[in-house]
Scaffold this motif. Structure first.
Motif, PDB file in Angstrom:
ATOM      1  N   ARG A   2       0.836  -1.205   0.000  1.00  0.00           N
ATOM      2  CA  ARG A   2       0.000   0.000   0.000  1.00  0.00           C
ATOM      3  C   ARG A   2       0.867   1.250   0.000  1.00  0.00           C
ATOM      4  O   ARG A   2       1.739   1.391   0.840  1.00  0.00           O
ATOM      5  N   LEU A   3       0.607   2.110  -0.947  1.00  0.00           N
ATOM      6  CA  LEU A   3       1.296   3.398  -0.990  1.00  0.00           C
ATOM      7  C   LEU A   3       0.292   4.465  -0.570  1.00  0.00           C
ATOM      8  O   LEU A   3      -0.167   5.267  -1.387  1.00  0.00           O
ATOM      9  N   ASP A   4      -0.059   4.470   0.685  1.00  0.00           N
ATOM     10  CA  ASP A   4      -1.120   5.337   1.171  1.00  0.00           C
ATOM     11  C   ASP A   4      -0.692   6.791   1.351  1.00  0.00           C
ATOM     12  O   ASP A   4      -1.526   7.653   1.619  1.00  0.00           O
ATOM     13  N   ARG A   5       0.565   7.091   1.171  1.00  0.00           N
ATOM     14  CA  ARG A   5       1.035   8.470   1.283  1.00  0.00           C
ATOM     15  C   ARG A   5       1.170   9.147  -0.078  1.00  0.00           C
ATOM     16  O   ARG A   5       1.446  10.335  -0.151  1.00  0.00           O
ATOM     17  N   THR A   7      -0.588  10.541  -3.240  1.00  0.00           N
ATOM     18  CA  THR A   7      -1.921  10.992  -3.630  1.00  0.00           C
ATOM     19  C   THR A   7      -1.860  11.676  -4.984  1.00  0.00           C
ATOM     20  O   THR A   7      -0.805  12.131  -5.416  1.00  0.00           O
ATOM     21  N   ARG A  20       1.138  12.911   0.492  1.00  0.00           N
ATOM     22  CA  ARG A  20       0.095  13.249   1.464  1.00  0.00           C
ATOM     23  C   ARG A  20      -0.654  14.550   1.140  1.00  0.00           C
ATOM     24  O   ARG A  20      -0.885  15.375   2.014  1.00  0.00           O
ATOM     25  N   ASP A  53       7.422   8.856   3.908  1.00  0.00           N
ATOM     26  CA  ASP A  53       7.128   9.548   2.642  1.00  0.00           C
ATOM     27  C   ASP A  53       8.224   9.257   1.625  1.00  0.00           C
ATOM     28  O   ASP A  53       7.949   8.954   0.466  1.00  0.00           O
ATOM     29  N   GLN A  56       8.083   5.565   0.419  1.00  0.00           N
ATOM     30  CA  GLN A  56       7.002   5.307  -0.535  1.00  0.00           C
ATOM     31  C   GLN A  56       7.242   6.008  -1.867  1.00  0.00           C
ATOM     32  O   GLN A  56       6.879   5.482  -2.918  1.00  0.00           O
TER      33      GLN A  56
END
Length: 80
Positions: A2-5, A7, A20, A53, A56
């Motif tokens: 998961r690369l949730d940072r 966007t 982010r 950050d 990722q």
């Protein structure tokens, strides 16, 4: 993974992948890593940038290049 940072918003930075929702693109993070080899200096200049950050951003960039073939000029030799 998961690369949730990472966007992307078409209304921010022309939709480029950002960290982010900051006005800090993945490309800029990679450039900063090359410019600031000392992470302490990087964190002083960009305190909002966290180690996760950076991690990722590197994963995102490497996955983008994963299946691409990049032609290099003949003057460069490759080492296998």
């Amino acid at each position: 993974m998961r690369l949730d940072r990472i966007t992307s918003n078409p209304k921010r930075m022309n939709g480029q992948p950002c960290i982010r929702n900051l006005r800090l693109t993945v490309r800029r993070v990679i450039e900063l890593l090359a410019t600031y080899p000392n992470r302490e200096e990087l964190h002083q200049e960009f305190p909002e940038l966290e180690d996760e950050d950076i991690r990722q951003a590197l994963i995102f960039a490497s996955s983008y290049l994963d299946d691409r073939i990049i032609e290099l000029p003949n003057r460069y030799e490759t080492v296998a």
